[in-house]
Scaffold this motif. Structure first.
Motif, PDB file in Angstrom:
ATOM      1  N   TYR A   1      27.880  49.999  56.124  1.00 24.58           N
ATOM      2  CA  TYR A   1      27.402  51.146  56.752  1.00 24.58           C
ATOM      3  C   TYR A   1      26.445  50.532  57.702  1.00 24.58           C
ATOM      4  CZ  TYR A   1      29.068  55.249  54.472  1.00 24.58           C
ATOM      5  OH  TYR A   1      29.921  56.281  53.926  1.00 24.58           O
ATOM      6  N   LEU A   2      25.437  49.536  57.645  1.00 25.76           N
ATOM      7  CA  LEU A   2      24.345  49.397  58.538  1.00 25.76           C
ATOM      8  C   LEU A   2      25.085  48.399  59.845  1.00 25.76           C
ATOM      9  CD1 LEU A   2      22.097  47.712  56.149  1.00 25.76           C
ATOM     10  CD2 LEU A   2      21.612  49.639  57.792  1.00 25.76           C
ATOM     11  N   ASN A   3      26.116  47.733  59.437  1.00 24.29           N
ATOM     12  CA  ASN A   3      27.212  47.254  60.417  1.00 24.29           C
ATOM     13  C   ASN A   3      27.848  48.091  61.236  1.00 24.29           C
ATOM     14  OD1 ASN A   3      26.496  44.535  59.541  1.00 24.29           O
ATOM     15  ND2 ASN A   3      28.279  44.464  58.049  1.00 24.29           N
ATOM     16  N   TYR A   4      28.456  49.130  60.815  1.00 27.31           N
ATOM     17  CA  TYR A   4      29.155  50.100  61.372  1.00 27.31           C
ATOM     18  C   TYR A   4      28.149  50.736  62.442  1.00 27.31           C
ATOM     19  CZ  TYR A   4      32.879  49.728  58.028  1.00 27.31           C
ATOM     20  OH  TYR A   4      33.893  49.217  57.133  1.00 27.31           O
ATOM     21  N   PHE A   5      26.743  51.116  61.958  1.00 21.98           N
ATOM     22  CA  PHE A   5      25.887  51.863  62.675  1.00 21.98           C
ATOM     23  C   PHE A   5      25.620  51.169  64.113  1.00 21.98           C
ATOM     24  CE2 PHE A   5      21.637  53.023  63.809  1.00 21.98           C
ATOM     25  CZ  PHE A   5      21.494  54.284  64.210  1.00 21.98           C
ATOM     26  N   GLU A   6      25.346  49.888  63.933  1.00 23.62           N
ATOM     27  CA  GLU A   6      25.128  49.025  64.970  1.00 23.62           C
ATOM     28  C   GLU A   6      26.176  48.894  65.738  1.00 23.62           C
ATOM     29  OE1 GLU A   6      21.946  48.391  65.946  1.00 23.62           O
ATOM     30  OE2 GLU A   6      21.046  48.873  63.944  1.00 23.62           O
ATOM     31  N   LEU A   7      27.398  48.763  65.584  1.00 22.41           N
ATOM     32  CA  LEU A   7      28.716  48.958  66.302  1.00 22.41           C
ATOM     33  C   LEU A   7      28.956  50.222  67.010  1.00 22.41           C
ATOM     34  CD1 LEU A   7      30.860  46.490  63.897  1.00 22.41           C
ATOM     35  CD2 LEU A   7      30.063  45.941  65.803  1.00 22.41           C
TER      36      LEU A   7
ATOM     37  N   LYS B   1      22.166  49.154  47.357  1.00 20.50           N
ATOM     38  CA  LYS B   1      20.964  48.613  48.333  1.00 20.50           C
ATOM     39  C   LYS B   1      21.416  48.839  49.766  1.00 20.50           C
ATOM     40  CE  LYS B   1      19.248  43.663  49.166  1.00 20.50           C
ATOM     41  NZ  LYS B   1      19.367  43.814  50.501  1.00 20.50           N
ATOM     42  N   VAL B   2      22.646  48.752  50.192  1.00 22.27           N
ATOM     43  CA  VAL B   2      22.631  49.014  51.575  1.00 22.27           C
ATOM     44  C   VAL B   2      22.361  50.376  52.009  1.00 22.27           C
ATOM     45  CG1 VAL B   2      24.711  49.044  53.346  1.00 22.27           C
ATOM     46  CG2 VAL B   2      24.303  47.041  51.878  1.00 22.27           C
ATOM     47  N   LEU B   3      22.932  51.275  50.974  1.00 21.50           N
ATOM     48  CA  LEU B   3      22.644  52.722  51.505  1.00 21.50           C
ATOM     49  C   LEU B   3      21.322  53.037  51.424  1.00 21.50           C
ATOM     50  CD1 LEU B   3      25.528  54.485  49.158  1.00 21.50           C
ATOM     51  CD2 LEU B   3      25.011  54.433  51.726  1.00 21.50           C
ATOM     52  N   LEU B   4      20.233  52.666  50.432  1.00 23.23           N
ATOM     53  CA  LEU B   4      18.986  52.728  50.649  1.00 23.23           C
ATOM     54  C   LEU B   4      18.270  52.113  51.754  1.00 23.23           C
ATOM     55  CD1 LEU B   4      18.003  51.504  46.912  1.00 23.23           C
ATOM     56  CD2 LEU B   4      17.773  53.854  47.893  1.00 23.23           C
ATOM     57  N   GLU B   5      19.102  51.232  52.413  1.00 18.16           N
ATOM     58  CA  GLU B   5      18.349  50.532  53.828  1.00 18.16           C
ATOM     59  C   GLU B   5      18.876  51.388  54.871  1.00 18.16           C
ATOM     60  OE1 GLU B   5      19.689  46.482  53.991  1.00 18.16           O
ATOM     61  OE2 GLU B   5      18.617  45.593  52.156  1.00 18.16           O
ATOM     62  N   TYR B   6      20.317  51.680  54.604  1.00 16.81           N
ATOM     63  CA  TYR B   6      20.667  52.742  55.632  1.00 16.81           C
ATOM     64  C   TYR B   6      19.890  53.822  55.764  1.00 16.81           C
ATOM     65  CZ  TYR B   6      24.678  55.162  58.217  1.00 16.81           C
ATOM     66  OH  TYR B   6      25.116  55.804  59.322  1.00 16.81           O
ATOM     67  N   ASN B   7      19.777  54.645  54.719  1.00 20.75           N
ATOM     68  CA  ASN B   7      19.198  55.686  54.801  1.00 20.75           C
ATOM     69  C   ASN B   7      17.539  55.693  55.454  1.00 20.75           C
ATOM     70  OD1 ASN B   7      21.254  57.199  53.402  1.00 20.75           O
ATOM     71  ND2 ASN B   7      20.386  57.099  51.490  1.00 20.75           N
ATOM     72  N   GLN B   8      16.822  54.815  55.015  1.00 18.05           N
ATOM     73  CA  GLN B   8      15.841  54.399  55.661  1.00 18.05           C
ATOM     74  C   GLN B   8      15.585  54.156  57.170  1.00 18.05           C
ATOM     75  OE1 GLN B   8      12.880  54.771  54.334  1.00 18.05           O
ATOM     76  NE2 GLN B   8      11.579  53.917  55.751  1.00 18.05           N
TER      77      GLN B   8
END
Length: 206
Positions: free
Chosen positions: A134-140, A174-181
């Motif tokens: 999810y974090l990678n998708y967002f930045e791309l 873990k990634v979703l927590l980072e993504y939501n933040q």
């Protein structure tokens, strides 16, 4: 794939009432819903009636020209998103599950490889794929968004796991927590998290 148990944030009776008092599910989508439950593994991954009507309504409000969907499954959400697309528009949908090609009729591949190659600006993006990216998708995606464009992110409550102690091997949570933040604090977007099904975030690109 590990099965995710659906968490009911409101009672089933209230969920039923909400569906009964929202727009009726179109016949084509009802048929796809039924066939998915009959033939496909993990049918709960389908957006379904209520969330599908939410996606449709948002698309109709946005009136997008170009839509990007990451995570096709059987194509239900793609059809909902197309309901508001302008007549000259295009929907690009990406998925890696080759066993679903007869349902999807779309381009298969790794989204992190495909997205940079898309020479388009998007008005609406729906992310509903592997949570670890999810974090990678967002930045791309962000550089390919028009100002005022909307990014929709599904499953951001992750069956309530975002409130539970984090297991050291649970990368998805873990990634979703980072993504939501990130979505809540990133100055490039303004975000509201809606408690629809398993959590749907609406982020507007500034």
């Amino acid at each position: 794939m590990k099965k995710i148990q659906k968490m009911h944030f409101i009672s089933q009776d209230l969920e039923d009432y909400i569906e009964q008092h929202s727009q009726k599910e179109p016949a084509l989508l009802a048929a796809l819903n039924k066939e998915t439950y009959q033939k496909i593994l993990l049918p709960r991954m389908l957006s379904g009636h209520f969330q599908g009507r939410v996606l449709s309504m948002l698309s109709k409000l946005i009136r997008p020209v170009n839509i990007l969907e990451i995570g096709t499954y059987t194509g239900y959400s793609a059809l909902c998103l197309c309901e508001g697309m302008q007549i000259t528009g295009q929907l690009h949908t990406i998925d890696i599950k080759e066993e679903l090609v007869d349902f999807q009729r779309k381009h298969l591949g790794e989204a992190v490889d495909i997205i940079p190659a898309l020479d388009l600006k998007f008005d609406l993006v729906f992310i509903d794929a592997d949570k670890e990216n999810y974090l990678n998708y967002f930045e791309l995606i962000l550089p390919k968004m028009n100002t005022g464009g909307i990014i929709l992110s599904d499953n951001v409550l992750w069956s309530g796991k975002v409130l539970e102690p984090l297991h050291p091997n649970d990368l998805s949570t873990k990634v979703l927590l980072e993504y939501n933040q990130l979505l809540a604090t990133d100055p490039r977007v303004e975000t509201v998290l809606l408690p629809i099904r398993d959590g749907l975030t609406v982020s507007r690109v500034l």
